[in-house]
Design a protein around this motif. Structure first.
Motif, mmCIF file in Angstrom:
data_model
loop_
_atom_site.group_PDB
_atom_site.id
_atom_site.type_symbol
_atom_site.label_atom_id
_atom_site.label_comp_id
_atom_site.label_asym_id
_atom_site.label_seq_id
_atom_site.Cartn_x
_atom_site.Cartn_y
_atom_site.Cartn_z
ATOM 1 N N PHE A 1 0.805 -1.222 0.000
ATOM 2 C CA PHE A 1 0.000 0.000 0.000
ATOM 3 C C PHE A 1 0.836 1.269 0.000
ATOM 4 N N GLY A 2 1.782 1.350 0.954
ATOM 5 C CA GLY A 2 2.561 2.582 1.079
ATOM 6 C C GLY A 2 3.336 2.907 -0.180
ATOM 7 N N GLN B 1 -6.841 9.425 -1.445
ATOM 8 C CA GLN B 1 -6.396 8.045 -1.582
ATOM 9 C C GLN B 1 -6.910 7.199 -0.423
ATOM 10 N N VAL C 1 7.740 1.214 3.597
ATOM 11 C CA VAL C 1 8.015 2.565 3.095
ATOM 12 C C VAL C 1 9.334 3.121 3.621
ATOM 13 N N ARG D 1 2.367 1.936 -3.253
ATOM 14 C CA ARG D 1 1.456 2.201 -4.369
ATOM 15 C C ARG D 1 0.843 3.591 -4.326
ATOM 16 N N VAL D 2 0.759 4.178 -3.125
ATOM 17 C CA VAL D 2 0.108 5.487 -3.062
ATOM 18 C C VAL D 2 1.087 6.630 -3.277
ATOM 19 N N ARG D 3 2.317 6.282 -3.551
ATOM 20 C CA ARG D 3 3.283 7.360 -3.786
ATOM 21 C C ARG D 3 2.951 8.071 -5.082
ATOM 22 N N LEU E 1 1.258 5.821 6.148
ATOM 23 C CA LEU E 1 1.966 5.216 5.018
ATOM 24 C C LEU E 1 2.107 6.185 3.852
ATOM 25 N N GLY E 2 1.631 7.412 4.058
ATOM 26 C CA GLY E 2 1.868 8.422 3.035
ATOM 27 C C GLY E 2 0.696 8.691 2.110
ATOM 28 N N ALA E 3 -0.463 8.076 2.380
ATOM 29 C CA ALA E 3 -1.602 8.310 1.486
ATOM 30 C C ALA E 3 -2.205 9.690 1.725
ATOM 31 N N ARG F 1 -9.276 4.120 -1.382
ATOM 32 C CA ARG F 1 -8.673 2.794 -1.285
ATOM 33 C C ARG F 1 -8.992 2.079 0.019
#
Lengths: 279, 358, 300
Positions: B100-101, C198, B156, B103-105, C192-194, C202
């Motif tokens: 997930f971490g 997002q 990440v 893919r959302v970059r 996690l940076g979303a 998601r």
């Protein structure tokens, strides 16, 4: 040190979602409702009182209130029975019946209105058998009550089902081991536990019945002073362009609705908090 | 990466979770925030992560490697956070959770599909869940879920790992296993880590340094050995391990407990003051007779030899319960039985003088 | 120990032993029979009546009623109304549930009560308030007239009234669901940076999809079937401002019973389909709710 005001919420989207929600509610709900209240207030107290205490209007209150109350009571009794059998027993076709209980929710009120009339009219499916016995259903308060039973049925059943399902069998077992008959266990252990849900369902069925229109106007006959429900009276006044009349009566109905809504909320609160006191 | 927080306070309505807390975590350390519920440890951890915002105060700062990140949103702080109840994305597979971490970059920084796949498999191997990529969280046990959560956080490449009571929801045995595993992992990858726990055994076993917290304040900050053997105050002593507490007096450089006198140079005055004398169960010994040594008379209530040490419960004349841990050989020597009248004496003791008088 | 005489052992037939928490079989049979009869009388008979009356003059007449131009216009209007009201209410429901379930703020319970309001208000009043606002004698009446905008007795009024009576459905399903699911997963996504979007697309949306579907189904059924509120604002202009329920009423009042019931049967079929889909989705929704409130066991 940054001069930017610190955000207090880490999860984004609060501003936009709350803003949109309030905007939507404001335009759709608050604005129109305030139009009603302000128009009503504009009538002045004496005219308002005159309108809402007219004999025809009072007759409609009595009819609507009475029929709704009886319908809700019948729904409470039979709804409890239905909910109990659906939760506790197994029998063929149970799943279908369970799904069918929601029919009054899903069926448009006009459809149920004409269907019920077709059934209970003097030459109707059931009405034809009752006619020779002297029982008139259509175009009488009895017909109105039957229509209101139909629309209120799911409320009691659906509110009771989760409450019955949540009952802890241990309490009933304890009662049985202490020598209580099944009947006693029911009245002294089970009924008190599901009472909040029962009252909530009853109140919701009652509230729905008070405001019901579509299911009733076909079977009622709509004779003033006899079989005219309050919601129909409002429509009649509107059709005659008697806006003040319609507004005043609507305000009375709305007040009753609010009181009921508050009661229902309190009942649900009571039901929700009951579990905190259990040993 | 080092972490430093300065003058952090946090209130929730009427409740103050943190009172002006300051703390430093050095690069590569594993620090445990230890304390009871309500001590503020989780709140502090979340403020470091950026999941909560501290009360506005010009003096408060959060520094990562000495640069101020107070205004930086959580997604940009490069922290890996492991939640007590795992917080795995329930509608994604294990693979998708870990990926997930990555893919959302934003497109520019996003690794290719192949790179993501490799990285996820590497991590699955690291947490020993190699064949579980296609499973859903609901198909995993608690311990497995937590390992996935850890892998997801590590994916990440965070600069710091923050764990909020990661093993709190698990059975004792699983907890022990994961504890050891976490320590081993830390020794391998040397990622700065902060672990929140209410389990003192866990903190003592795993951490390089322990920060004991209570009611929004830091009570003591030191190595496990330091905090255990040289507690700064009664709270720390009582929280870390079992302890016997006796009521005594201090006067002229001595703490007096019954007929026992313990050196206490901190209080030289003539005026007697009340004092609490703390002794750990393993710091007490039992003798059958006085032999001229100052001791407490007590009766044996219960002897439990089933363990690595023998646990003896005694009751003193005034009704106080005393807990003594004896080496098994010593128990053999003494041949203690229920009802025996014996004498308890300390090998070591700590004295605390309450600094207010009622 | 004294020598005691053992009591005689009575042989028990397992088939006749009744659990302590069971009613006697006779009572059970009675309750089930009464319940089934009650439901049969109040639910099944009306259903049968709709189709029975609609088909009274045979399939030909049935088909003619359903494909009559006025009926087709009514169907089209109903579809348009639902097509506007349901998506708007969906957006509202999701937004309101996000604000209420994921954040803390004062006045939350007032907001929730406000959302429940249409359920307590009579449909007639739901229509009346729009007439009072947008009608000729209403607040905004003159302004609208001078600009040539027609709301009451036209499609916009019907859409508005429909929105009013159906907007709670999606919100009411999503609020408890999202409250039960908590915020941990969203926070995890943020660490996690979303970004916010997002996270929503998601993480949150897949978790609430059954609640959304359930709410939409109920919202749609009500939107297509609403009678009282729409009746007040529509003006009953045949071919123009009649939805299917209103068309049924007109046919019935003209004593065109077969046609009325034939068209009504379309709505009934919709209701039955709604019930079926609803039952399926409800099952999934319960599973989702259960999962959110369960904590996993602690094996390695």
């Amino acid at each position: 040190m940054s001069l930017v005001a610190r955000k207090r919420n880490v999860l984004p989207g609060f501003g936009p979602t709350l803003g949109f929600t309030l905007f939507y509610l404001g335009v759709i709900v608050l604005l129109p409702l305030s139009a009603l209240f302000l128009k009503s207030a504009g009538l002045g107290w004496s005219q308002f009182w005159k309108i809402v205490t007219e004999p025809r209007v009072v007759a409609s209150y009595k009819l609507t209130f009475g029929a709704s109350l009886i319908a809700a009571l019948i729904n409470a009794v039979f709804g409890l029975m239905v909910a109990w059998t659906l939760v506790r027993y197994r029998f063929p076709g149970k799943k279908v019946i369970d799904a069918l209980v929601d029919l009054p929710f899903a069926l448009p009120t006009a459809v149920s209105g004409i269907a019920l009339t077709a059934i209970y009219a003097p030459n109707g499916w059931i009405g034809q058998y009752l006619e020779p016995l002297g029982i008139k259903v259509a175009f009488t308060p009895l017909g109105i009550t039957i229509a209101l039973i139909f629309v209120g049925l799911p409320f009691v059943v659906r509110t009771l089902q989760p409450a019955i399902a949540e009952l802890e069998k241990e309490h009933e077992e304890a009662a049985a081991s202490l020598g209580a008959t099944r009947f006693h266990a029911f009245t002294r252990v089970i009924l008190p536990a599901i009472l909040p849900a029962l009252l909530t369902g009853f109140a919701m069925a009652f509230a729905r019945a008070l405001g019901e229109y579509g299911s009733v106007v076909f079977i009622a006959g709509n004779m003033p002073m006899k079989t005219e429900i309050t919601s129909l009276l409002i429509v009649t006044k509107l059709e005659q362009y008697d806006y003040p009349g319609a507004t005043a009566i609507a305000t009375v109905m709305l007040m009753a609705s609010f009181v009921l809504l508050l009661t229902i909320n309190m009942l649900q609160y009571w039901a929700g908090h009951r579990h905190q006191g259990v040993a | 990466m080092s972490i430093e927080v300065k003058h952090i306070s946090k209130t929730f309505g009427n409740f103050t979770a943190l009172h002006d807390v300051s703390l430093r975590v050095n690069d590569g350390e594993l620090v445990a925030l230890l304390g009871p519920s309500g001590s503020g440890k989780t709140t502090l951890l979340r403020i470091i992560a950026g999941l909560e915002v501290a009360d506005p105060n010009p003096a408060s700062e959060i520094l990562f490697d000495d640069s101020n990140v107070t205004e930086r949103p959580v997604g940009q702080r490069r922290v890996g956070f492991v939640f007590q109840h795992y917080a795995l994305f329930r509608h994604m597979t294990v693979f998708e959770n870990i990926a997930f971490g990555l893919r959302v970059r934003p497109r520019a920084l996003r690794p290719s599909k192949a790179e993501i796949r490799d990285r996820v498999h590497q991590l699955l191997k690291l947490v020993q869940l190699e064949n579980f990529g296609g499973r859903y969280p609901s198909q995993l046990s608690g311990g497995q879920r937590q390992r996935v959560a850890l892998a997801r956080a590590l994916a990440v490449e965070p600069k710091v790992l923050l764990l909020d009571e990661p093993f709190g929801a698990l059975d004792a045995k699983v907890r022990q296993g994961l504890r050891d595993w976490l320590r081993k992992l830390h020794d391998e990858i040397h990622l700065t880590s902060v672990l929140v726990t209410h389990d003192q055994e866990e903190a003592l076993e795993v951490a390089d340094r322990i920060v004991v917290m209570n009611q929004g304040r830091i009570e003591q900050d030191g190595t496990p050995e330091h905090v255990f053997h040289q507690p700064a105050n009664p709270f720390v002593m009582e929280f870390l391990g079992q302890v016997n507490v006796f009521q005594g007096r201090v006067r002229r450089g001595q703490a007096l407990l019954g007929e026992m006198a313990i050196e206490y140079p901190n209080y030289e005055a003539d005026q007697e003051r009340e004092a609490m004398v703390y002794m750990r169960p393993h710091e007490l010994d039992i003798k059958r007779s006085r032999n001229g040594v100052a001791s407490l008379a007590a009766r044996v209530v219960r002897v439990n030899p089933a363990g690595s040490v023998a646990k003896v419960n005694l009751r003193a004349g005034d009704g106080q319960n005393i807990y003594v841990d004896l080496p098994l050989e010593r128990l053999q020597e003494l041949q203690l039985a229920h009802g025996d009248e014996v004498y308890v004496y300390p090998k070591n003791a700590r004295v605390f003088v309450p600094d207010y008088v009622i | 120990m004294s020598a005691a005489v053992a009591p005689p052992i009575t042989r028990v037939n397992p088939a006749t032993v009744r659990a302590a928490t069971d009613e006697p079989l006779g009572v059970k049979i009675l309750l089930v029979t009464v319940s089934v009869l009650f439901l049969g009388l109040f639910l099944v008979v009306p259903l049968a009546a709709v189709f029975g009356e609609g088909l009274r003059k045979g399939l030909g007449a049935y088909w003619a009623s359903v494909t009559d131009p006025a009926a087709l216009a009514a169907i089209k209007l109903t579809l348009i109304t639902a097509g506007i009201a349901v998506p708007l209410n969906l957006v509202f429901g999701v937004a309101a549930a996000w604000a209420i379930a994921k954040f803390n703020f004062r006045g939350k319970s007032v907001l929730i009560t406000l959302i429940d309001l249409p359920f307590a208000v009579s449909p007639v009043i739901s229509g009346l308030i729009y007439v009072l606002l947008f009608g000729m004698q209403g607040w905004l009446g003159p302004w609208l007239q001078s600009h040539g905008i027609q709301i009451i007795f036209a499609v916009p009024g019907i859409v508005l009234a429909t929105i009013f009576v159906t907007f709670p459905f999606v919100a009411r399903e999503l609020i408890p669901l999202m409250q039960a699911q908590g915020t941990d997963e969203e926070y995890a996504a943020l660490t996690l940076g979303a970004s916010g979007w997002q996270t929503f697309w998601r993480v949150t949306l897949p978790n609430i999809k059954w609640g959304v579907l359930y709410g939409v189904i109920l919202c749609n059924a009500r939107a297509m079937g609403e009678f009282g509120a729409v009746s007040v604002v529509s003006g009953h202009i045949r071919g123009k401002t009649n939805t299917v329920p209103l068309h049924v009423e007109i046919l019935y009042n003209e004593y065109n019973f077969v046609a009325a019931f034939a068209v009504a049967s379309l709505l009934t079929l919709l209701a039955l389909v709604t019930l079926v889909v609803k039952t399926i989705v409800e099952h999934r929704l319960q599973l989702e709710l259960k999962e959110s409130t369960q904590t996993p066991s602690g094996e390695a």
